[in-house]
Design a protein around this motif. Structure first.
Motif, PDB file in Angstrom:
ATOM      1  N   LEU A 408       0.831  -1.203   0.000  1.00  0.00           N
ATOM      2  CA  LEU A 408       0.000   0.000   0.000  1.00  0.00           C
ATOM      3  C   LEU A 408       0.867   1.255   0.000  1.00  0.00           C
ATOM      4  O   LEU A 408       0.591   2.208  -0.741  1.00  0.00           O
ATOM      5  CB  LEU A 408      -0.924  -0.003   1.217  1.00  0.00           C
ATOM      6  N   LYS A 409       1.909   1.258   0.797  1.00  0.00           N
ATOM      7  CA  LYS A 409       2.790   2.427   0.833  1.00  0.00           C
ATOM      8  C   LYS A 409       3.411   2.679  -0.529  1.00  0.00           C
ATOM      9  O   LYS A 409       3.502   3.835  -0.985  1.00  0.00           O
ATOM     10  CB  LYS A 409       3.884   2.238   1.883  1.00  0.00           C
ATOM     11  N   GLN A 410       3.808   1.626  -1.215  1.00  0.00           N
ATOM     12  CA  GLN A 410       4.390   1.784  -2.543  1.00  0.00           C
ATOM     13  C   GLN A 410       3.359   2.329  -3.525  1.00  0.00           C
ATOM     14  O   GLN A 410       3.653   3.235  -4.322  1.00  0.00           O
ATOM     15  CB  GLN A 410       4.929   0.441  -3.041  1.00  0.00           C
ATOM     16  N   GLU A 411       2.136   1.798  -3.471  1.00  0.00           N
ATOM     17  CA  GLU A 411       1.098   2.263  -4.393  1.00  0.00           C
ATOM     18  C   GLU A 411       0.725   3.719  -4.128  1.00  0.00           C
ATOM     19  O   GLU A 411       0.536   4.499  -5.061  1.00  0.00           O
ATOM     20  CB  GLU A 411      -0.144   1.382  -4.285  1.00  0.00           C
ATOM     21  N   LEU A 412       0.644   4.081  -2.859  1.00  0.00           N
ATOM     22  CA  LEU A 412       0.330   5.475  -2.533  1.00  0.00           C
ATOM     23  C   LEU A 412       1.439   6.406  -3.025  1.00  0.00           C
ATOM     24  O   LEU A 412       1.169   7.527  -3.471  1.00  0.00           O
ATOM     25  CB  LEU A 412       0.145   5.635  -1.023  1.00  0.00           C
ATOM     26  N   GLY A 413       2.675   5.940  -2.953  1.00  0.00           N
ATOM     27  CA  GLY A 413       3.779   6.738  -3.452  1.00  0.00           C
ATOM     28  C   GLY A 413       3.683   6.991  -4.945  1.00  0.00           C
ATOM     29  O   GLY A 413       4.139   8.034  -5.446  1.00  0.00           O
ATOM     30  N   GLU A 414       3.120   6.049  -5.676  1.00  0.00           N
ATOM     31  CA  GLU A 414       2.939   6.222  -7.125  1.00  0.00           C
ATOM     32  C   GLU A 414       1.798   7.191  -7.428  1.00  0.00           C
ATOM     33  O   GLU A 414       1.779   7.847  -8.467  1.00  0.00           O
ATOM     34  CB  GLU A 414       2.655   4.866  -7.773  1.00  0.00           C
ATOM     35  N   ILE A 415       0.823   7.271  -6.498  1.00  0.00           N
ATOM     36  CA  ILE A 415      -0.295   8.205  -6.687  1.00  0.00           C
ATOM     37  C   ILE A 415       0.099   9.618  -6.275  1.00  0.00           C
ATOM     38  O   ILE A 415      -0.158  10.582  -6.992  1.00  0.00           O
ATOM     39  CB  ILE A 415      -1.519   7.736  -5.874  1.00  0.00           C
ATOM     40  N   ILE A 416       0.721   9.723  -5.112  1.00  0.00           N
ATOM     41  CA  ILE A 416       1.148  11.025  -4.580  1.00  0.00           C
ATOM     42  C   ILE A 416       2.606  11.226  -4.929  1.00  0.00           C
ATOM     43  O   ILE A 416       3.511  10.781  -4.223  1.00  0.00           O
ATOM     44  CB  ILE A 416       0.977  11.098  -3.039  1.00  0.00           C
ATOM     45  N   ARG A 417       2.852  11.869  -6.022  1.00  0.00           N
ATOM     46  CA  ARG A 417       4.230  12.105  -6.469  1.00  0.00           C
ATOM     47  C   ARG A 417       4.653  13.505  -6.071  1.00  0.00           C
ATOM     48  O   ARG A 417       4.074  14.490  -6.527  1.00  0.00           O
ATOM     49  CB  ARG A 417       4.347  11.933  -7.990  1.00  0.00           C
TER      50      ARG A 417
END
Length: 419
Positions: A408-417
């Motif tokens: 989840l942390k990785q996916e959120l990082g891809e959304i919030i750049r």
């Protein structure tokens, strides 16, 4: 594919048909326009809105308001609004927005900035006002507030000489022991994969001392340790049985009914569930308190409804006057007394007559003032979908908690750049 994908697809298709022949696409709004307006908001489960609208229509017969009830679930409401606004339709005039949508709708240019001097914002609860501001401009007016509460069977706890739980350990112990003794399910929240699950997970993380995004929504601040602790609280409840499997299908209404029908010992829900519960089979037998946390009272998520004006409305002056009327002190009192929703005027929480009638008001005010707003990010919808999908996999035991929060942390990082 995420469970909501078909819904979002349907909403996009709706953009070609919503409003039928009444809709005019591609037209700019009219700030000075007056005339009939449509108030688009979630389904009215209390039936208190219509009398307030009827009073407006009696006073302003040339500017009648039509109530357009959207689906109950916040995700579905947003999908229909977005489809309408992307089509630049003037079908909706006043929009009832979940507080977390302000940033997205303002950033997209779908709602118009408002003159803060036209409203008594200094008499509103401060955290609530903040949800209506984006880039230092007021884009909406708070109408109702919200914060998660723990509903509990006071009659049973009194019989056992127990106080309501303040920690997760106390909640677990009481839910397991008393649930078995009184043949009740222990605890439930909103665990269907939608915005409600995102909120429940956020509250668990916050109540463990963590957060998901920075307050401005510009950075992922999810700590894997506190996130796993929060998620384990929910997963452990399901694995041990004090959270029933049926709770995985619950939205707000399902959890409300389960509690007021006497099937649950504890339930996390919004304040609107209080009124119906007083008129149910458990009336006089329940209480409310702050959500429990890891080491003490937890931290809820700030919810509520803000009223905004569509940038494509042809009657924006009438829409503005309606919002002033609807958020006035008299109607805000009705929000509480007739709708069981938390008002946004601070003084109503300190009114002795109202406290006598609604003893939970001090707890509610405390919960709102200590609640944490969801991040003001224009990418919030993607963030919420990512969270609810990931957490749902963990609650269904398809993925361990540590793997879930890491992914989840990785996916959120891809959304919030971060720029």
């Amino acid at each position: 594919m995420r469970p909501l994908a078909p819904l979002l697809l349907a909403a996009l298709l709706l953009a070609g048909c919503v409003g039928g022949g009444e809709r005019e696409e591609g037209r700019a709004g009219n700030a000075d326009g007056t005339g009939p307006i449509t108030f688009a908001t979630g389904r009215d489960t209390t039936a208190y809105l219509r009398p307030l609208i009827a009073e407006w229509n009696r006073r302003r017969p040339k500017e009648p308001v039509t109530l357009l009830e959207l689906p109950e679930a916040a995700d579905e409401q947003r999908a229909q609004m977005v489809a309408n606004l992307q089509a630049k339709s003037d079908r909706y005039d006043v929009l009832g927005l979940d507080v977390v949508w302000t940033a997205e709708f303002a950033d997209a240019g779908w709602i118009v900035p408002l003159d803060s001097g036209m409203f008594s914002l200094d008499r509103f609860l401060r955290p609530v006002v903040d949800t209506a501001v984006y880039n230092d401009k007021l884009y909406a007016v708070p109408y109702t507030s919200n914060a998660g509460l723990l509903y509990y069977r006071k009659d049973i706890l009194d019989r056992e000489h127990l106080k309501p739980p303040k920690t997760w350990a106390e909640l677990r112990d009481q839910a397991m022991r008393l649930g078995k003794k009184y043949r009740l399910d222990g605890y439930a929240g909103q665990f269907l994969p939608y915005e409600g699950l995102t909120v429940n997970f956020a509250e668990a993380v916050q109540s463990a001392g963590g957060e998901i995004l920075s307050r401005d929504g510009a950075k992922v601040t999810l700590d894997l340790g506190t996130a796993k602790t929060g998620l384990d609280f929910l997963v452990g409840g399901l694995r041990e049985g004090w959270i029933p499997q049926e709770a995985l299908t619950y939205k707000e209404e399902e959890s409300r009914l389960a509690f007021q029908e006497g099937r649950l010992l504890f339930a996390r829900n919004w304040p609107h569930a209080y009124g119906p519960a007083t008129r149910s089979a458990i009336g006089g037998k329940f209480g409310v308190t702050r959500l429990p946390g890891l080491d003490g009272p937890g931290v809820g998520s700030l919810g509520g409804l803000n009223l905004a004006i569509s940038a494509y409305s042809r009657h924006q002056k009438s829409a503005l006057d309606f919002i002033q009327y609807f958020t006035g002190l008299t109607n805000e009192r009705s929000v509480l007394t007739e709708g069981s929703f938390p008002p946004v005027w601070s003084e109503l929480y300190d009114d002795p007559a109202l406290i006598k009638r609604y003893p939970y008001l001090p707890v509610l005010k405390d919960s709102i003032m200590s609640a944490r707003p969801r991040p003001a990010t224009s990418d919030y919808d993607q963030v919420s979908l990512a969270i609810s999908s990931a957490v749902s996999d963990a609650l269904d035991f398809r993925k361990p908690s540590d793997e879930t929060v890491a992914a989840l942390k990785q996916e959120l990082g891809e959304i919030i750049r971060t720029p």
